[in-house]
Design an enzyme around this catalytic site. Sequence first.
Site, PDB file in Angstrom:
ATOM      1  N   LYS A   9       0.825  -1.201   0.000  1.00 59.09           N
ATOM      2  CA  LYS A   9       0.000   0.000   0.000  1.00 59.09           C
ATOM      3  C   LYS A   9       0.870   1.266   0.000  1.00 59.09           C
ATOM      4  CE  LYS A   9      -3.716  -2.322   2.536  1.00 59.09           C
ATOM      5  NZ  LYS A   9      -4.530  -2.298   3.768  1.00 59.09           N
ATOM      6  N   PHE A  57     -15.793   3.230   6.583  1.00 61.20           N
ATOM      7  CA  PHE A  57     -14.410   3.564   6.223  1.00 61.20           C
ATOM      8  C   PHE A  57     -14.122   3.437   4.725  1.00 61.20           C
ATOM      9  CE2 PHE A  57     -14.504  -0.911   7.574  1.00 61.20           C
ATOM     10  CZ  PHE A  57     -13.969  -1.537   6.452  1.00 61.20           C
ATOM     11  N   ARG A  85      -0.667 -14.870   4.262  1.00 61.51           N
ATOM     12  CA  ARG A  85      -1.448 -14.270   5.353  1.00 61.51           C
ATOM     13  C   ARG A  85      -0.662 -14.309   6.662  1.00 61.51           C
ATOM     14  NH1 ARG A  85      -5.428 -11.108   4.032  1.00 61.51           N
ATOM     15  NH2 ARG A  85      -6.489 -11.601   5.956  1.00 61.51           N
ATOM     16  N   THR A  91      -4.557  -7.937  10.688  1.00 60.76           N
ATOM     17  CA  THR A  91      -4.956  -6.677  10.061  1.00 60.76           C
ATOM     18  C   THR A  91      -4.550  -5.475  10.898  1.00 60.76           C
ATOM     19  OG1 THR A  91      -6.816  -7.779   8.988  1.00 60.76           O
ATOM     20  CG2 THR A  91      -6.926  -5.383   9.152  1.00 60.76           C
ATOM     21  N   ARG A 102       3.404  -6.721   9.345  1.00 61.90           N
ATOM     22  CA  ARG A 102       2.669  -5.720  10.124  1.00 61.90           C
ATOM     23  C   ARG A 102       3.159  -5.654  11.566  1.00 61.90           C
ATOM     24  NH1 ARG A 102      -3.126  -7.409   7.577  1.00 61.90           N
ATOM     25  NH2 ARG A 102      -3.036  -6.106   5.701  1.00 61.90           N
ATOM     26  N   ASN A 112      -1.616  -0.145   7.366  1.00 56.18           N
ATOM     27  CA  ASN A 112      -1.086  -1.473   7.703  1.00 56.18           C
ATOM     28  C   ASN A 112      -0.246  -2.098   6.590  1.00 56.18           C
ATOM     29  OD1 ASN A 112      -3.084  -2.329   5.964  1.00 56.18           O
ATOM     30  ND2 ASN A 112      -4.260  -3.432   7.509  1.00 56.18           N
ATOM     31  N   HIS A 115      -1.733  -5.492   1.501  1.00 56.11           N
ATOM     32  CA  HIS A 115      -2.973  -6.252   1.341  1.00 56.11           C
ATOM     33  C   HIS A 115      -2.613  -7.617   0.784  1.00 56.11           C
ATOM     34  CE1 HIS A 115      -6.962  -7.476  -0.043  1.00 56.11           C
ATOM     35  NE2 HIS A 115      -6.338  -7.890  -1.134  1.00 56.11           N
TER      36      HIS A 115
END
Length: 149
Positions: A9, A57, A85, A91, A102, A112, A115
């Site tokens: 991101k 959001f 994952r 998350t 993270r 965070n 994705h």
Amino acid sequence: MERTFLMIKPDGVQRNLVGEIIQRFETKGFTLVGLKMMQVSSELAEKHYAVHKERPFFRSLVDFITSSPVVAMVWQGEGVIASARKIIGATNPLNAEPGTIRGDFGISVGRNLIHGSDGPDTAKDEVSLWFSDAELANWTPAITPWVVE
């Protein structure tokens, strides 16, 4: 062979974590088959996050993803979806284990870093949303026999 979609991101790009994040997946033994740095359009962001359209959001998420370039990737390998994952972490970075992306670099759920597709159906949809078949390389790294039986 299983494939998954990952996106670094804007916060991960701006914080110069692209190489560090890619290295974690390469070191694990997964194969990078698609990679592009891009400025995301509102239309693409809205399609990608359509499942959150009714959430409060949604607009801020779309605004964030379109605020700065992202790095979109497709990774391939045995169990890559579940493994990715785990490598990514929870998350909310404050709940993510140390050693995860993270957990090591994140502080805020709204920033965070990355994705990752959450399952096989989502992975298939996200890969086809972000990449054409022509943008994906079908190749086998020389190290593959040393990584998988």
